[in-house]
Design a protein around this motif. Structure first.
Motif, PDB file in Angstrom:
ATOM      1  N   ALA A  30      20.950  -6.439  25.534  1.00  0.00           N
ATOM      2  CA  ALA A  30      22.082  -7.370  25.491  1.00  0.00           C
ATOM      3  C   ALA A  30      23.085  -7.000  24.405  1.00  0.00           C
ATOM      4  O   ALA A  30      24.207  -7.492  24.409  1.00  0.00           O
ATOM      5  N   HIS A  31      22.700  -6.123  23.491  1.00  0.00           N
ATOM      6  CA  HIS A  31      23.548  -5.802  22.346  1.00  0.00           C
ATOM      7  C   HIS A  31      24.062  -4.377  22.347  1.00  0.00           C
ATOM      8  O   HIS A  31      24.433  -3.853  21.298  1.00  0.00           O
ATOM      9  N   THR A  32      24.073  -3.738  23.501  1.00  0.00           N
ATOM     10  CA  THR A  32      24.497  -2.344  23.548  1.00  0.00           C
ATOM     11  C   THR A  32      25.097  -1.998  24.895  1.00  0.00           C
ATOM     12  O   THR A  32      24.881  -2.705  25.882  1.00  0.00           O
ATOM     13  N   THR A  33      25.826  -0.905  24.915  1.00  0.00           N
ATOM     14  CA  THR A  33      26.351  -0.384  26.181  1.00  0.00           C
ATOM     15  C   THR A  33      25.477   0.755  26.703  1.00  0.00           C
ATOM     16  O   THR A  33      25.812   1.375  27.690  1.00  0.00           O
ATOM     17  N   LEU A  34      24.357   1.006  26.012  1.00  0.00           N
ATOM     18  CA  LEU A  34      23.434   2.036  26.475  1.00  0.00           C
ATOM     19  C   LEU A  34      22.787   1.600  27.781  1.00  0.00           C
ATOM     20  O   LEU A  34      22.636   0.403  28.044  1.00  0.00           O
ATOM     21  N   ASP A  35      22.365   2.564  28.578  1.00  0.00           N
ATOM     22  CA  ASP A  35      21.685   2.275  29.834  1.00  0.00           C
ATOM     23  C   ASP A  35      20.386   1.505  29.544  1.00  0.00           C
ATOM     24  O   ASP A  35      19.500   2.007  28.842  1.00  0.00           O
ATOM     25  N   GLU A  36      20.275   0.302  30.087  1.00  0.00           N
ATOM     26  CA  GLU A  36      19.143  -0.579  29.792  1.00  0.00           C
ATOM     27  C   GLU A  36      17.799   0.029  30.201  1.00  0.00           C
ATOM     28  O   GLU A  36      16.821  -0.032  29.453  1.00  0.00           O
ATOM     29  N   VAL A  37      17.751   0.634  31.368  1.00  0.00           N
ATOM     30  CA  VAL A  37      16.495   1.217  31.854  1.00  0.00           C
ATOM     31  C   VAL A  37      16.057   2.367  30.958  1.00  0.00           C
ATOM     32  O   VAL A  37      14.892   2.453  30.555  1.00  0.00           O
ATOM     33  N   ARG A  38      16.991   3.251  30.622  1.00  0.00           N
ATOM     34  CA  ARG A  38      16.648   4.388  29.754  1.00  0.00           C
ATOM     35  C   ARG A  38      16.256   3.925  28.352  1.00  0.00           C
ATOM     36  O   ARG A  38      15.332   4.463  27.752  1.00  0.00           O
ATOM     37  N   LEU A  39      16.964   2.919  27.834  1.00  0.00           N
ATOM     38  CA  LEU A  39      16.643   2.399  26.508  1.00  0.00           C
ATOM     39  C   LEU A  39      15.239   1.814  26.492  1.00  0.00           C
ATOM     40  O   LEU A  39      14.438   2.134  25.611  1.00  0.00           O
ATOM     41  N   ASN A  40      14.924   0.968  27.458  1.00  0.00           N
ATOM     42  CA  ASN A  40      13.594   0.354  27.505  1.00  0.00           C
ATOM     43  C   ASN A  40      12.502   1.397  27.682  1.00  0.00           C
ATOM     44  O   ASN A  40      11.447   1.309  27.044  1.00  0.00           O
ATOM     45  N   ARG A  41      12.741   2.376  28.528  1.00  0.00           N
ATOM     46  CA  ARG A  41      11.756   3.433  28.737  1.00  0.00           C
ATOM     47  C   ARG A  41      11.548   4.221  27.442  1.00  0.00           C
ATOM     48  O   ARG A  41      10.414   4.493  27.041  1.00  0.00           O
ATOM     49  N   TRP A  42      12.646   4.591  26.770  1.00  0.00           N
ATOM     50  CA  TRP A  42      12.544   5.338  25.516  1.00  0.00           C
ATOM     51  C   TRP A  42      11.762   4.518  24.489  1.00  0.00           C
ATOM     52  O   TRP A  42      10.878   5.038  23.807  1.00  0.00           O
ATOM     53  N   GLN A  43      12.085   3.236  24.360  1.00  0.00           N
ATOM     54  CA  GLN A  43      11.398   2.381  23.392  1.00  0.00           C
ATOM     55  C   GLN A  43       9.902   2.293  23.689  1.00  0.00           C
ATOM     56  O   GLN A  43       9.081   2.316  22.770  1.00  0.00           O
ATOM     57  N   ASP A  44       9.533   2.201  24.964  1.00  0.00           N
ATOM     58  CA  ASP A  44       8.117   2.123  25.332  1.00  0.00           C
ATOM     59  C   ASP A  44       7.390   3.432  25.052  1.00  0.00           C
ATOM     60  O   ASP A  44       6.297   3.434  24.498  1.00  0.00           O
ATOM     61  N   ALA A  83      11.556  14.234  14.584  1.00  0.00           N
ATOM     62  CA  ALA A  83      12.588  13.239  14.904  1.00  0.00           C
ATOM     63  C   ALA A  83      13.506  13.741  16.015  1.00  0.00           C
ATOM     64  O   ALA A  83      13.857  12.986  16.929  1.00  0.00           O
ATOM     65  N   ARG A  84      13.890  15.011  15.956  1.00  0.00           N
ATOM     66  CA  ARG A  84      14.752  15.571  17.014  1.00  0.00           C
ATOM     67  C   ARG A  84      14.035  15.562  18.363  1.00  0.00           C
ATOM     68  O   ARG A  84      14.658  15.303  19.395  1.00  0.00           O
ATOM     69  N   LYS A  85      12.727  15.842  18.352  1.00  0.00           N
ATOM     70  CA  LYS A  85      11.943  15.828  19.594  1.00  0.00           C
ATOM     71  C   LYS A  85      11.964  14.437  20.215  1.00  0.00           C
ATOM     72  O   LYS A  85      12.137  14.286  21.425  1.00  0.00           O
ATOM     73  N   ILE A  86      11.801  13.416  19.388  1.00  0.00           N
ATOM     74  CA  ILE A  86      11.835  12.036  19.878  1.00  0.00           C
ATOM     75  C   ILE A  86      13.192  11.713  20.495  1.00  0.00           C
ATOM     76  O   ILE A  86      13.284  11.026  21.509  1.00  0.00           O
ATOM     77  N   LEU A  87      14.257  12.209  19.882  1.00  0.00           N
ATOM     78  CA  LEU A  87      15.608  11.879  20.343  1.00  0.00           C
ATOM     79  C   LEU A  87      16.044  12.645  21.587  1.00  0.00           C
ATOM     80  O   LEU A  87      17.035  12.276  22.207  1.00  0.00           O
ATOM     81  N   VAL A  88      15.291  13.666  21.982  1.00  0.00           N
ATOM     82  CA  VAL A  88      15.668  14.441  23.179  1.00  0.00           C
ATOM     83  C   VAL A  88      15.764  13.522  24.406  1.00  0.00           C
ATOM     84  O   VAL A  88      16.695  13.630  25.187  1.00  0.00           O
ATOM     85  N   GLY A  89      14.836  12.595  24.541  1.00  0.00           N
ATOM     86  CA  GLY A  89      14.851  11.705  25.694  1.00  0.00           C
ATOM     87  C   GLY A  89      15.562  10.395  25.466  1.00  0.00           C
ATOM     88  O   GLY A  89      15.523   9.503  26.300  1.00  0.00           O
ATOM     89  N   ALA A  90      16.224  10.264  24.311  1.00  0.00           N
ATOM     90  CA  ALA A  90      16.885   9.007  23.975  1.00  0.00           C
ATOM     91  C   ALA A  90      18.132   8.800  24.836  1.00  0.00           C
ATOM     92  O   ALA A  90      18.784   9.764  25.228  1.00  0.00           O
ATOM     93  N   PRO A  91      18.448   7.542  25.113  1.00  0.00           N
ATOM     94  CA  PRO A  91      19.692   7.280  25.832  1.00  0.00           C
ATOM     95  C   PRO A  91      20.870   7.756  25.007  1.00  0.00           C
ATOM     96  O   PRO A  91      20.817   7.764  23.773  1.00  0.00           O
ATOM     97  N   ASP A  92      21.905   8.189  25.686  1.00  0.00           N
ATOM     98  CA  ASP A  92      23.093   8.689  24.993  1.00  0.00           C
ATOM     99  C   ASP A  92      23.747   7.580  24.185  1.00  0.00           C
ATOM    100  O   ASP A  92      23.703   6.417  24.560  1.00  0.00           O
ATOM    101  N   GLU A  93      24.348   7.991  23.086  1.00  0.00           N
ATOM    102  CA  GLU A  93      25.128   7.040  22.308  1.00  0.00           C
ATOM    103  C   GLU A  93      26.328   6.597  23.140  1.00  0.00           C
ATOM    104  O   GLU A  93      26.889   7.388  23.892  1.00  0.00           O
TER     105      GLU A  93
END
Length: 97
Positions: A30-44, A83-93
């Motif tokens: 609710a607080h971002t313009t990032l793709d919700e599905v990708r964000l939730n998947r990355w967080q999980d 840290a860079r490895k973790i961010l590879v699959g992160a939703p785009d800014e």
């Protein structure tokens, strides 16, 4: 580049990466313009690894001018790679435009 300058650069890079990971970890759809599905998947997927990055970051912060830990250049190099490895699959800014 001197070893001290290189270590400071590595620490600065790590703090920036850790900050991005922390923002992604704490951001709700609710607080971002990032793709919700990708964000939730990355967080999980990366929750435990993100917590480790944040724990490492907190250990080198200089609260009151004294860090809990002084990480070596070798540690910082390893931490940056992780840290860079973790961010590879992160939703785009989100775009600034």
């Amino acid at each position: 580049m001197s070893r001290a300058k290189e270590r400071n650069r590595l620490e600065s890079d790590f703090l920036a990466l850790a900050g991005r990971i922390e923002r992604l970890t704490n951001t709700g759809p609710a607080h971002t313009t990032l793709d919700e599905v990708r964000l939730n998947r990355w967080q999980d997927v990366y929750k435990a690894e993100a917590e480790e990055v944040i724990r490492r970051r907190d250990s080198i912060l200089r609260e009151g001018g004294v860090p809990q830990k002084i990480a070596s250049s070798a540690e910082l190099t390893e931490w940056n790679a992780h840290a860079r490895k973790i961010l590879v699959g992160a939703p785009d800014e989100p775009s600034a435009h």
